[in-house]
Scaffold this motif. Sequence first.
Motif, mmCIF file in Angstrom:
data_model
loop_
_atom_site.group_PDB
_atom_site.id
_atom_site.type_symbol
_atom_site.label_atom_id
_atom_site.label_comp_id
_atom_site.label_asym_id
_atom_site.label_seq_id
_atom_site.Cartn_x
_atom_site.Cartn_y
_atom_site.Cartn_z
ATOM 1 N N VAL A 13 0.842 -1.206 0.000
ATOM 2 C CA VAL A 13 0.000 0.000 0.000
ATOM 3 C C VAL A 13 0.869 1.244 0.000
ATOM 4 O O VAL A 13 0.629 2.192 -0.760
ATOM 5 N N LEU A 14 1.887 1.264 0.843
ATOM 6 C CA LEU A 14 2.737 2.447 0.929
ATOM 7 C C LEU A 14 3.572 2.661 -0.327
ATOM 8 O O LEU A 14 3.899 3.798 -0.671
ATOM 9 N N ALA A 16 2.616 1.773 -3.418
ATOM 10 C CA ALA A 16 1.772 1.898 -4.609
ATOM 11 C C ALA A 16 1.594 3.357 -5.022
ATOM 12 O O ALA A 16 1.581 4.258 -4.178
ATOM 13 N N GLU A 17 1.484 3.547 -6.317
ATOM 14 C CA GLU A 17 1.099 4.857 -6.835
ATOM 15 C C GLU A 17 -0.289 5.174 -6.288
ATOM 16 O O GLU A 17 -1.092 4.273 -6.040
ATOM 17 N N GLU A 18 -0.600 6.435 -6.128
ATOM 18 C CA GLU A 18 -1.894 6.821 -5.556
ATOM 19 C C GLU A 18 -3.061 6.196 -6.322
ATOM 20 O O GLU A 18 -4.025 5.741 -5.714
ATOM 21 N N SER A 19 -2.950 6.117 -7.621
ATOM 22 C CA SER A 19 -4.032 5.561 -8.438
ATOM 23 C C SER A 19 -4.177 4.048 -8.279
ATOM 24 O O SER A 19 -5.199 3.481 -8.651
ATOM 25 N N VAL A 21 -3.594 2.362 -5.206
ATOM 26 C CA VAL A 21 -3.766 1.962 -3.808
ATOM 27 C C VAL A 21 -5.012 1.110 -3.619
ATOM 28 O O VAL A 21 -4.969 0.074 -2.958
#
Length: 65
Positions: A13-14, A16-19, A21
Motif C-alpha cells: 500500500v505504501l 503503490a502509486e496513488e491511483s 492503492v
Amino acid sequence: MTGSESARFYTGVLAAEESAVLAVMHQWWKVAMLHRAPAADQSRANAATGRSLVSVDDLLVDGVQ
C-alpha cells in the motif's frame, strides 16, 4: 493474515502509486477473506496432499464470497 502478510500488505500500500492503492487493498482484502473462510485451512492441507478437497460452496461464508 499472518504477520508477514500484514507487513507485505502495508509495504504494498505504501509503495503503490496513488491511483493503484485501491487495487492493492482489494487484492489483499481477497487474501484476508480466504483466511476467514470456514474450512480453508483444511482445504489447503487437503490440496497439498491431493485428497478430500473442500468445494468452493463449502468455503463461502453464509453464501457470500
